[in-house]
Design a protein around this motif. Structure first.
Motif, PDB file in Angstrom:
ATOM      1  N   GLY A   1      35.950  41.680  48.299  1.00 44.24           N
ATOM      2  CA  GLY A   1      35.217  40.817  47.385  1.00 44.24           C
ATOM      3  C   GLY A   1      36.047  39.661  46.851  1.00 44.24           C
ATOM      4  N   PRO A   2      35.563  38.977  45.788  1.00 46.25           N
ATOM      5  CA  PRO A   2      36.264  37.821  45.217  1.00 46.25           C
ATOM      6  C   PRO A   2      37.679  38.178  44.770  1.00 46.25           C
ATOM      7  N   GLY A   3      38.622  37.276  45.046  1.00 46.12           N
ATOM      8  CA  GLY A   3      39.997  37.486  44.630  1.00 46.12           C
ATOM      9  C   GLY A   3      40.850  38.242  45.611  1.00 46.12           C
ATOM     10  N   LEU A   4      40.244  38.646  46.739  1.00 42.63           N
ATOM     11  CA  LEU A   4      40.970  39.400  47.759  1.00 42.63           C
ATOM     12  C   LEU A   4      40.743  38.778  49.128  1.00 42.63           C
ATOM     13  N   ARG A   5      41.715  38.980  50.023  1.00 43.40           N
ATOM     14  CA  ARG A   5      41.595  38.467  51.378  1.00 43.40           C
ATOM     15  C   ARG A   5      42.160  39.501  52.346  1.00 43.40           C
TER      16      ARG A   5
END
Length: 259
Positions: free
Chosen positions: A52-56
């Motif tokens: 999700g947002p903030g992770l890759r």
């Protein structure tokens, strides 16, 4: 305790602060990590882990790209899976495909509209991207109008593109928002909190006044109550809720009920 190679176990860090550059190790399961990890709305599928947002994605784990609290939502049903994301107080919005947002029409040029969505560049919106729109029957959209729509194109290499219809061609609540009401901005973290199912804040507000409300994943909220005073009260409460505990919120609602 850090895992091999300086990576950190994701399960142990849920609810704790993570920093950009941290590498999170996902729980080990029989499936291959490359097949389990997905980017997108597949958290409900057993065995699927969503970034999700903030992770890759980083190899078989996750790379933290912004500071905040690590969150995890388990998948429904049997099997491993769910979603990991970073909950932060970020206010700058980065367009994501599928997000529903509130935009402001800034330019009307030929067959397209330019829409300010709060990102680094404006989104495009075709006049045909409305329910029932044809070359002869064009939607009545003017510069300055508020638009509630969703992204069908959103990546770093292309200009964001919005539509106001779903996959079946229906508006489904999207389109031009009424000129009355109040538009204001909050943090992206608060928006996600307000959009959770059975959100207590929204339920408690609904017991005070009847009102209409639209949430945009870009941090914008449009609200309209019976009177201007009630509209301002609802907006002020929503803005203040981000920094209030449940007890403080209950006291504030009690005072409003008495008045």
């Amino acid at each position: 305790m850090a895992a091999e190679g300086g990576a950190l176990p994701a399960e142990e860090l849920v609810g704790q602060v993570v920093l950009p550059g941290d590498v999170l190790v996902l729980p080990s399961h029989p499936e291959a990590d490359g097949e389990r990890l997905r980017l997108g709305p597949t958290a409900g599928l057993p065995g699927r882990l969503v970034c999700g947002p903030g992770l890759r994605r980083c190899g078989s784990g996750l790379l933290v790209t912004k500071c905040g609290l690590l969150r995890h939502r388990p998948a429904g049903g049997a099997g491993a899976g769910g979603a990991y994301w970073v909950d932060s107080q970020q206010k700058r919005y980065v367009p994501v495909k599928g997000d529903h947002v509130i935009g402001i029409v800034t330019i009307k040029a030929g067959d397209i509209f330019k829409v300010d969505v709060g990102g680094s560049e404006q989104a495009t919106l075709s006049y045909l991207a409305f329910e029932g729109a044809t070359k002869r029957n064009r939607p009545n959209v003017q510069v300055g109008d508020l638009i509630y729509g969703q992204f069908i194109v959103a990546n770093k290499d292309m200009e964001p593109e919005m539509v106001c219809i779903d996959s079946s061609g229906r508006a489904n609540g999207m389109g031009v928002i009424g000129h009355e009401g109040l538009l204001f901005k909050v943090s992206l973290g608060l928006i996600r909190k307000l959009l959770t199912p059975n959100c207590e804040i929204i339920q408690e507000l609904g017991q005070l006044y009847p009102f209409e409300i639209v949430f945009g994943m870009n941090g914008r909220i449009w609200v309209k109550a019976k009177t201007i005073q009630q509209t301002l009260i609802v907006a002020n409460i929503l803005e203040a809720c981000e920094h209030m505990t449940a007890e403080q919120r209950t006291q504030a609602f009690a005072k409003l009920s008495e008045s």
